[in-house]
Design an enzyme around this catalytic site. Structure first.
Site, PDB file in Angstrom:
ATOM      1  N   GLU A 158      28.077  34.574  33.514  1.00  0.00           N
ATOM      2  CA  GLU A 158      28.479  35.315  32.306  1.00  0.00           C
ATOM      3  C   GLU A 158      27.297  36.062  31.668  1.00  0.00           C
ATOM      4  O   GLU A 158      27.097  36.029  30.456  1.00  0.00           O
ATOM      5  CB  GLU A 158      29.110  34.360  31.290  1.00  0.00           C
ATOM      6  CG  GLU A 158      30.470  33.850  31.704  1.00  0.00           C
ATOM      7  CD  GLU A 158      31.222  33.171  30.586  1.00  0.00           C
ATOM      8  OE1 GLU A 158      32.462  33.213  30.598  1.00  0.00           O
ATOM      9  OE2 GLU A 158      30.575  32.582  29.682  1.00  0.00           O
ATOM     10  N   GLU A 237      37.044  31.442  36.009  1.00  0.00           N
ATOM     11  CA  GLU A 237      37.189  30.349  35.054  1.00  0.00           C
ATOM     12  C   GLU A 237      38.493  30.558  34.290  1.00  0.00           C
ATOM     13  O   GLU A 237      38.560  31.399  33.384  1.00  0.00           O
ATOM     14  CB  GLU A 237      36.025  30.282  34.063  1.00  0.00           C
ATOM     15  CG  GLU A 237      34.700  29.866  34.663  1.00  0.00           C
ATOM     16  CD  GLU A 237      33.604  29.693  33.611  1.00  0.00           C
ATOM     17  OE1 GLU A 237      33.935  29.644  32.397  1.00  0.00           O
ATOM     18  OE2 GLU A 237      32.426  29.626  34.005  1.00  0.00           O
TER      19      GLU A 237
END
Length: 588
Positions: A158, A237
């Site tokens: 991320e 995710e």
């Protein structure tokens, strides 16, 4: 096992179209004696893959020390996954977030003044290269290109959320990590993951982009397709639950709601990784924290309201998700897993006590300096630091310590005078110094380094100046690291009088048949607990979590011991072992 390939249409395995249906299972959050059980249940859910982060900070606790054994035996975990017929996605970071201490970055990096983590700072990249030098040769034999179960490897984590300015340095940082993996022989597909609005800032040219979200599947997959016009659609995710923080509520999500989002993704032809399939536990001092203007430490349990709960038992999401997966992919015919047997034992007497201040010399050596030293300067990862200085001027005193990281218990002449909490933005205390002066003692707890955002540069202890009545308190400081990684030298005596802390309390109990259980600390205030030397984690009456998970393999037939460090006071001299968790209320 065959190697994964990527073409314009999607994933291919052994030349055939392939959909990744994966679940997050972090080996470092699960007792190794339970890895096989959790992997079997992943297969029973209908998963064909498991996903794990790799915590750099545990594998390299010091610049010259590495750990790859026991609970950190990564290759043993990969082999067990392979034996269960599962593929593996590896996410080595270096930064992993994961609500994990410091996002998995070693604390010793912060001993370097001014270091910029997750950047092209040469000191950071040199350390990351050293980490890959140790890690990659261990996993190369397990890559799919060599017949192993590892399908793909993630680059960073991320990064788009961190690289808010879409800087040239950010792009160069990602390029360096990408090249570092390739140059060391990682020849399976690489990928990045980002939240939908961060895709452009976190992607690497020529590397597969994946997206992270918990809801809005159709909208967020469309955002990924707009960013990446061809190739596989994948949610790396899918947040099917969430984590808890101290002082908050236990966060839950209805199984039907999460299952509907999963169905939308699979109907769209997307691959998915459940975050989490099984959350596990932040054992010891390994929990992370968030700091978006207010510091919020994560609780010990990482149950995550996942398909498998903290003890590895199926929740309502297990059955709901398996039903959804079965509409699109084959699932095993086996029945749903049964909950494991639990131990229930009430009234375990803690009959011995060792005051913390009486055992300092066996817990850590003090270091003298003109100022308080941070944990990182002391070469310490986790635990506490005890600071001591002398106050010679009698009379009213105003102590100002703006850099408490994270919670300080303040004592004058050995008596408690107050607590300063970073979370509550508390910086000052008043007290009266007696005639003749007194010793000032400050016990500072590292409650978890920040794991997300710019706050990851999170040094611990007393950070910055300390003043008394406006004057710097310089000279004569003693900083004592208390990592609490070895309690063997403590001298216990029969407990007498009220349980006033900080003190270690010890008791024993008998077990006929070891099984999972939960240590109930109702009536205790705040501290940490160990069973048979295994660090369970932190407890706090603030909640929401009220019981600590005890893995069955930690217990032994016959005699067992439990140690509780109570930082304040306890109304009880007993603890209970319960057969059910107590993660707290789900509403205010």
């Amino acid at each position: 096992m065959p190697a994964l390939r990527i073409d314009q249409a999607g994933f291919r395995l052994d030349g055939e179209p392939f959909r990744i249906i994966s679940g997050g299972l972090h080996y470092f959050r699960v007792h190794p004696g339970q890895w096989r059980d959790r992997l079997r249940k992943a297969r029973l859910l209908g998963l064909n893959t498991v996903d794990t982060y790799i915590p750099w900070n545990l594998h390299q606790p010091r610049p010259d020390r590495w750990r790859w054994d026991g609970a950190l035996d990564l290759t043993a975990f990969i082999e067990l996954a392979r034996d269960e017929g599962l593929h593996v996605l590896l996410r080595p970071g270096p930064y992993i977030c994961a609500e994990w201490e410091g996002g998995g970055l070693p604390s010793w990096l912060l001993a370097e003044p001014g270091i910029q983590l997750r950047s092209t700072d040469p000191r950071y990249l040199a350390a990351a290269d050293g980490y890959f030098d140790e890690l990659v040769p261990r996993v190369l034999p397990y890559l799919g290109t060599r017949g192993g179960p590892v399908l793909a490897v993630q680059v960073e984590n991320e990064f788009g959320a961190y690289n808010q300015g879409a800087t040239d340095d950010g792009a160069a940082h990602l390029a360096h990590l990408h090249a570092a993996l390739r140059e060391r022989g990682v020849d399976v597909p690489l990928f990045t993951c980002d939240q939908p609005t961060d895709l452009a800032r976190g992607s690497i040219p020529g590397v597969l982009s994946t997206v992270n979200f918990g809801s809005g599947a159709a909208r967020n997959l469309a955002a990924l397709r707009e960013h990446q016009p061809e190739g596989p659609l994948m949610c790396a995710e899918f947040w099917n639950g969430w984590f808890d923080r101290w002082g908050g509520v236990h966060v839950v999500r209805p199984a039907a709601d999460a299952a509907a989002e999963l169905d939308t993704m699979l109907a769209a032809g997307a691959s998915v990784n459940l975050y989490m399939f099984h959350g596990g536990t932040n054992f010891g001092f390994t929990n992370g924290a968030n700091d978006k203007h207010t510091y919020r430490p994560t609780v010990t349990s990482y149950d995550y309201d996942a398909p498998l709960d903290e003890a590895g038992d199926p929740t309502a999401k297990f059955a709901a998700f398996r039903e959804v997966i079965a509409r699109y992919e084959p699932v095993p015919d086996d029945p749903l897993p049964e909950p494991s047997k639990k131990l229930n034992l009430l009234g375990v007497e803690l009959t011995e006590r060792a005051p913390l201040f009486d055992g300092l010399d066996v817990l850590g050596a003090a270091v003298a300096d003109e100022r308080p030293l941070t944990m990182e300067e002391l070469g310490q990862d986790f635990g506490f630091v005890l600071y001591q200085a002398r106050l010679d001027t009698p009379g009213p005193a105003l102590l100002h310590a703006p850099g408490v990281r994270d919670r300080a218990q303040v004592f004058l002449g050995g008596q408690p005078v107050g607590v300063l909490e970073r979370e509550n933005h508390e910086h000052t205390l008043t007290f009266t110094v007696p005639a003749g002066g007194a010793d000032l003692t400050v016990l500072v707890e590292n409650q978890g380094r920040v794991n997300y955002g710019q706050g990851i540069h999170d040094r611990k202890g007393l950070v910055g100046p300390v003043t008394v009545n406006g004057s710097p308190l310089n000279g004569g400081w003693r900083s004592r690291p208390l990592p609490l990684d070895d309690l063997g030298g403590l001298r216990y005596l029969p407990a007498a009088g009220p349980g006033v802390g900080p003190a270690f309390h010890r008791g024993t109990f008998e077990v006929t048949e070891p099984a999972d259980t939960y240590l109930d600390l109702s009536g205790w205030t705040k501290g940490c607990a160990w069973v048979n030397g295994f660090a369970l984690g932190r407890y706090w009456s603030r909640g929401p979590q009220q019981r600590l998970y005890v893995p069955g393999p930690v217990l032994r037939q016959g005699g067992n011991d439990v140690v509780v460090l109570e930082l304040h006071a306890t109304a009880r001299t007993t603890v209970d072992l319960r057969d059910a968790p107590a993660l707290g209320p789900t509403e205010e």
